[in-house]
Design an enzyme around this catalytic site. Structure first.
Site, PDB file in Angstrom:
ATOM      1  N   LYS A 232       0.716  -1.429   0.094  1.00 45.80           N
ATOM      2  CA  LYS A 232      -0.098   0.018   0.114  1.00 45.80           C
ATOM      3  C   LYS A 232       0.888   1.264   0.054  1.00 45.80           C
ATOM      4  O   LYS A 232       1.825   1.386   0.786  1.00 45.80           O
ATOM      5  CB  LYS A 232      -0.962   0.155   1.204  1.00 45.80           C
ATOM      6  CG  LYS A 232      -2.063   1.027   1.134  1.00 45.80           C
ATOM      7  CD  LYS A 232      -2.975   0.944   2.406  1.00 45.80           C
ATOM      8  CE  LYS A 232      -4.020   1.895   2.450  1.00 45.80           C
ATOM      9  NZ  LYS A 232      -5.036   1.811   3.737  1.00 45.80           N
TER      10      LYS A 232
ATOM     11  N   SER B 232     -10.246  -0.608   6.418  1.00 43.34           N
ATOM     12  CA  SER B 232      -9.491  -0.510   5.275  1.00 43.34           C
ATOM     13  C   SER B 232      -8.785  -1.614   4.557  1.00 43.34           C
ATOM     14  O   SER B 232      -8.435  -1.766   3.342  1.00 43.34           O
ATOM     15  CB  SER B 232      -8.484   0.587   5.180  1.00 43.34           C
ATOM     16  OG  SER B 232      -9.060   1.884   5.317  1.00 43.34           O
TER      17      SER B 232
ATOM     18  N   SER C 259      -9.962   1.583   2.343  1.00 44.24           N
ATOM     19  CA  SER C 259      -8.994   2.410   1.623  1.00 44.24           C
ATOM     20  C   SER C 259      -7.976   1.592   0.890  1.00 44.24           C
ATOM     21  O   SER C 259      -7.547   1.924  -0.177  1.00 44.24           O
ATOM     22  CB  SER C 259      -8.204   3.564   2.278  1.00 44.24           C
ATOM     23  OG  SER C 259      -7.435   2.997   3.484  1.00 44.24           O
TER      24      SER C 259
END
Lengths: 504, 495
Positions: free
Chosen positions: B79, B178, B154
């Site tokens: 990420k 997320s 996310s």
């Protein structure tokens, strides 16, 4: 009307906030070295003190210990639970946009400091001692095209900073100065800070208001900043007191604001109004778990507390029969007191001899040595005349190897060259002449070549004898034993007087 | 995949060990797949093919030398808010568009230390703030099951990349769901570990007391393998727990037709179904999938009972005070002075800082910074931040109490399946409500895992298992037993 107003007597109400950089190996929240003062700009930095995204703080245990020890020395309570908070405000010297500080649960609370002012003792409350991190250093410079620009040196960012906040218990500029010197001495004795004011290791801000003497009310206060020496704190507070008194006596109100002291103009000027004060939006620092302070740890630190100035002063007075004044001056700085005791410990001596030696060391340290150090801007810890050297010099005087007069010259040479006093005395031939047989011819010669002085003496002018003694000392380049010269000159003059009266 | 390329870490690891495939070959397959479909999925912000090939080469030498670890040579996506030295780490924000970290996050260091291969950095909602990946400042990621729909967020890039077969696994972060919510929407396995089990050092902070790093994988066994690599104490993160290492991959499989039932020494696994998680706004297809999954768990021997967690309804409000408050401070450092985007078309320092932040941050980030600054400001602190902290304590206590009775909780991960792009962007609160099942877990610092449990309207549905602090091993075993009894995790999107 004006007489009524001026009949009110005002007193200042002063509270002091002192920021102290702690002497630790590493910074407050990272492993970077904390000795930024001498380092090249931006050479003591890492992701943590640069506030780079993703970095996290780790608490420096030593800094916490220094703060707890300071709290203990200031008679504070050490709560078993403490925490760090974020103090939010934007400024380019603040790498993260917030400062990690302590808000409602500081490491030490509710202490006091006893001050000795003009022979009486007064107690000033210590509200709190807390720990935080210093910010980076900004340097504002003009460029060639006239526009100014700023440089950021991040070395100072994250250096451990301890804040000592007093209660508003201080009632004169003089007392404020004593508070600061006393606190300064404690920090030095604890070894937690250099306490250097010039380089910013010890910074003081003051809150001051005035009130009619004895009134419980407080007026609006101002916060005074930019005071870079004990002297400027004293001057700034006196100035501010007078300024506030004039404001109040003219029927106005003191504006609550921050004022800066201008050292070159000896005035305070308004910096920013408190109405626009920051809302720091404090909240608990989520990156650091709360500090649980184990009482056993506090006890260990208590046991490690060194003897502080007040205790040492008492001990020096008892152990060496020093006067209150001498002991106070000697112990005001830990280094000076250390020097004093080191000089006494060079050789073991009897108790009687030790007291005399203590008096001699005191006289030398507070007199000629201090003068030389001050002229050379040297700290006593760095004195080229080491404690053993001073002890040696005193030994030379006591054994009548060198005269007191010449000893001062020897000290100066020792200070300048670092050579031992015995070596200097030997090399320069300063050895005192203690044999009558060597001195008598010189005395006779001086009397012969100064008939007018001899005459004056015979006419009853006693001081002429002193002149003759001085002549003998000069002729022997100070090496003659002054006591002996006194006696010889007196004896010779006496015998001349007797001869004359026999003739007549 | 038709080429016979392994889909999971444990398969890849075995093939690499037997030298049936090289890490370089495996990496090329992933890079080809990215080439083939990432212009549609857009799960990567940055692809690092050269670095990946170099790391794959090193991994192959390590395998040949016999010093391979489970993750050696297996390609991953990380990420884009986890710092990777020398590789841009943007947080999907204009503010950090050109930011290249000078250091590795502890997690990155541990993975690369095992010989993992970094394919690139995953798309996300800006600074982790969002539930659909639409708040990326660069482009939204699309759901591999339906390219007109969001992948969740996310960590939408990570879930989409794993679902699309672009990466064998991904590393995400989870502040309010997320990792789990995009995993549910993309049909992957997402684990949010106990707060403090995985170091946050180098994870660019959104909400420090809630953020946690975790794996997004194709199955439960992989999740355990990645957790083994990233969990553990870190002296650089003071909130990281100092606990001994556990092999999460060991003992997953129990040779029994009722692995959740009464064993030799232990009783049946007790599962609680909190009724508050099965109410408003839940899609019928999600409910059906969950009910069927709960039946399966009961069939595996678990004792299932209904429980109540009434304070749950306060979790959303609590979260939207605490997370924005922390974010308002965490994001204060982006002022254009030191790194990142910097507005310089002014002589005034304050204007430069204001313009930098006004232009560098997207609307959702600014919304949360303002919410947080407000909640912390003088006169409001007690009513908002302090009250939220008190509610947080209540939520924790409520979970503690329920875990006296049950070993784990079963809930939907998301009340809805992946929704069409743009369908929820107009109303922030509607978007916030999607995380209603995942937020309480972060508030309480608990571990939770989302596993695929069916389909609704042709889109994956996720089941969430929540356990007490440090119960990862137990959660992984329950999830593994469920996975073995079902085939949902084997379903692949047609791309």
């Amino acid at each position: 009307m004006s007489r009524e107003v001026s009949s009110v007597e005002y007193e200042p109400v002063i509270g002091l906030e002192v920021h102290v950089q702690l002497l630790t190996q590493s910074k407050m929240f990272c492993a970077c070295r904390a000795d930024y003062q001498t380092a090249a700009p931006n050479s003591r930095v890492c992701p943590v003190c640069l506030g780079l995204p993703g970095s996290l703080p780790v608490i420096n245990r030593k800094a916490v210990e220094h703060t707890i020890m300071t709290g203990l020395a200031l008679n504070c309570r050490i709560p078993s639970y403490s925490k760090f908070d974020r103090k939010n405000y934007p400024y380019p010297d603040l790498m993260k946009g917030y400062q990690i500080s302590q808000y409602d649960l500081p490491l030490a609370v509710q202490g006091h400091l006893d001050l000795h002012v003009n022979g009486h003792t007064s107690r000033v409350g210590i509200n709190r001692v807390h720990l935080e991190e210093d910010v980076a250093k900004l340097q504002h410079l003009p460029s060639s095209d006239g526009e100014s620009y700023s440089l950021v040196d991040v070395n100072r960012s994250g250096v451990p900073l301890m804040e000592v906040v007093s209660a508003p218990d201080i009632s004169s500029a003089e007392e404020a100065q004593v508070y600061l010197t006393t606190l300064h001495s404690i920090l030095q004795y604890l070894g937690v800070s250099t306490g250097n004011m010039q380089d910013g290791s010890f910074r003081c801000d003051a809150n001051i208001s005035i009130r009619p003497r004895g009134s419980p009310e407080f007026g609006n206060r101002t916060e005074v900043k930019n005071m870079n020496s004990f002297r400027s704190v004293f001057l700034a507070l006196n100035y501010e007191f007078e300024r506030q008194r004039r404001v109040v006596e003219s029927g106005s109100q003191v504006v609550q604001e921050t004022r800066g002291w201008l050292d070159d103009r000896n005035v305070t000027v308004s910096q920013r109004s408190k109405e626009y004060a920051h809302d720091y939006r404090y909240f608990p620092e989520p990156d650091l778990p709360p500090l649980v302070v184990d009482p056993a740890w506090v006890e260990t630190l208590k046991d490690q507390l060194p003897e502080l100035a007040t205790q040492r002063r008492t001990r020096l007075m008892q152990d060496y029969k020093l006067s209150d004044y001498d002991a106070s001056v000697l112990t005001a700085s830990r280094d000076m007191a250390d020097y004093f005791e080191a000089a006494l410990e060079v050789q073991p001596v009897s108790e009687d001899a030790r007291d005399r030696l203590a008096k001699s060391v005191t006289n030398w340290v507070l007199g000629d040595l201090s003068r030389l150090l001050n002229m050379d801007n040297t700290l006593i810890g760095d004195s080229p005349v080491t404690p053993p050297m001073l002890a040696e010099l005193i030994g030379l005087v006591d054994s009548e190897t060198v005269s007191v007069t010449l000893a001062k010259t020897v000290l100066e040479e020792c200070f300048n060259t670092g050579k031992s006093p015995a070596t200097i005395v030997g090399d320069r031939g300063y050895t005192q002449i203690n044999e009558t047989s060597s001195l008598v011819p010189t005395v006779l010669e001086v009397l012969d070549s100064n008939p007018k002085a001899v005459d004056d003496f015979l006419q009853g002018k006693e001081s002429a004898a002193k002149f003759l003694v001085g002549r003998v000392m000069r002729t022997t380049r100070g090496q003659a034993n002054p006591e002996m010269v006194n006696q010889l000159v007196a004896a010779e003059l006496e015998s001349i007087r007797n001869n004359q009266s026999a003739k007549s | 995949m038709s080429t016979g390329v392994p889909l999971t870490i444990h398969d890849a690891s075995g093939m690499l060990a037997r030298q049936e495939i090289s890490s370089l070959e495996l990496t090329e397959v992933c890079l080809d797949r990215i080439q083939q479909c990432d212009d549609r999925v857009r799960s990567f912000i940055t692809v690092t093919p050269e670095l990946a090939r170099q790391q794959a080469g090193e991994a192959d030498r390590r395998i040949a030398a016999g010093s391979a670890r489970p993750l050696t040579g297996v390609p991953m996506q990380v990420k884009d808010l986890i710092c990777t030295r020398g590789v841009a780490t943007t947080c999907a924000s204009r503010m950090l568009e050109d930011f290249v970290p000078v250091y590795n996050a502890t997690v990155a260091e541990r993975l690369l230390g095992q010989g993992a291969v970094l394919l690139g950095k995953g798309n996300m909602d800006e600074f982790g703030m969002g539930s659909s990946c639409e708040n990326s400042a660069f482009f939204p990621t699309r759901n591999p099951w339906d390219l007109e729909r969001v992948p969740g967020g996310s960590s939408g890039g990570g879930a989409a990349a794993v679902a699309a077969g672009e990466a064998v696994y991904a590393i995400g972060s989870d502040t309010g769901g997320s990792i789990r919510q995009p995993s549910a929407m993309c049909g992957t396995v997402g684990l949010k570990p106990t707060y403090g089990l995985v170091s946050r050092y180098g994870l660019i902070a959104y909400a420090s007391s809630l953020d946690q790093v975790g794996p997004i994988t194709r199955d439960v066994a992989d999740s355990a393998l990645v957790l083994n690599a990233i969990a553990g104490p870190d002296p650089r993160d003071s909130t990281c727990l100092d606990i001994p290492a556990i092999d999460y991959a060991a003992g997953l499989a129990l040779e029994s037709s009722t692995p959740l039932g009464r064993g030799g020494t232990s009783g049946a696994v007790r599962l609680g179904v909190p009724e508050e998680y099965f109410t408003d706004g839940m899609e019928p297809g999600v409910r059906e999938a969950l009910e069927s999954a709960i039946d399966t768990l009961a069939g595996l021997g678990a004792d299932v009972e209904t429980v109540s967690l009434p304070t749950t309804r306060l979790a959303l409000a609590c979260y939207y005070i605490i997370a924005p408050s922390e974010c308002s401070a965490n994001l204060a450092r982006y002022d254009g002075v030191k790194y990142g985007y910097s507005f310089q078309d002014t002589d005034n320092m304050w204007e430069a800082m204001e313009q930098t932040r006004g232009r560098g941050f997207g609307p959702e980030v600014k919304r949360r910074i303002m919410l947080g600054a407000y909640a912390l400001s003088a006169g409001y602190y007690d009513a908002y931040y302090l009250k939220a902290q008190q509610v947080r304590t209540l939520i924790r206590q409520e979970f503690d109490q329920v875990f006296q009775k049950v070993d784990a909780l079963v809930t939907p991960t998301s009340p809805v399946v992946a929704f069409p792009l743009g369908s929820k962007t107009a109303d922030p609160v509607e978007m916030y409500l999607i995380d209603v099942c995942t937020l309480p877990v972060n508030i309480a610092g608990l571990p939770a895992i989302s596993v695929p449990c069916g389909f609704s309207q042709g889109l994956p549905v996720g089941m969430q298992l929540i356990g007490p602090h440090l119960s990862e091993q137990r959660l992984l075993r329950i999830a593994y037993a469920y996975e073995q009894a079902t085939e949902w995790h084997e379903a692949r999107p047609d791309l």
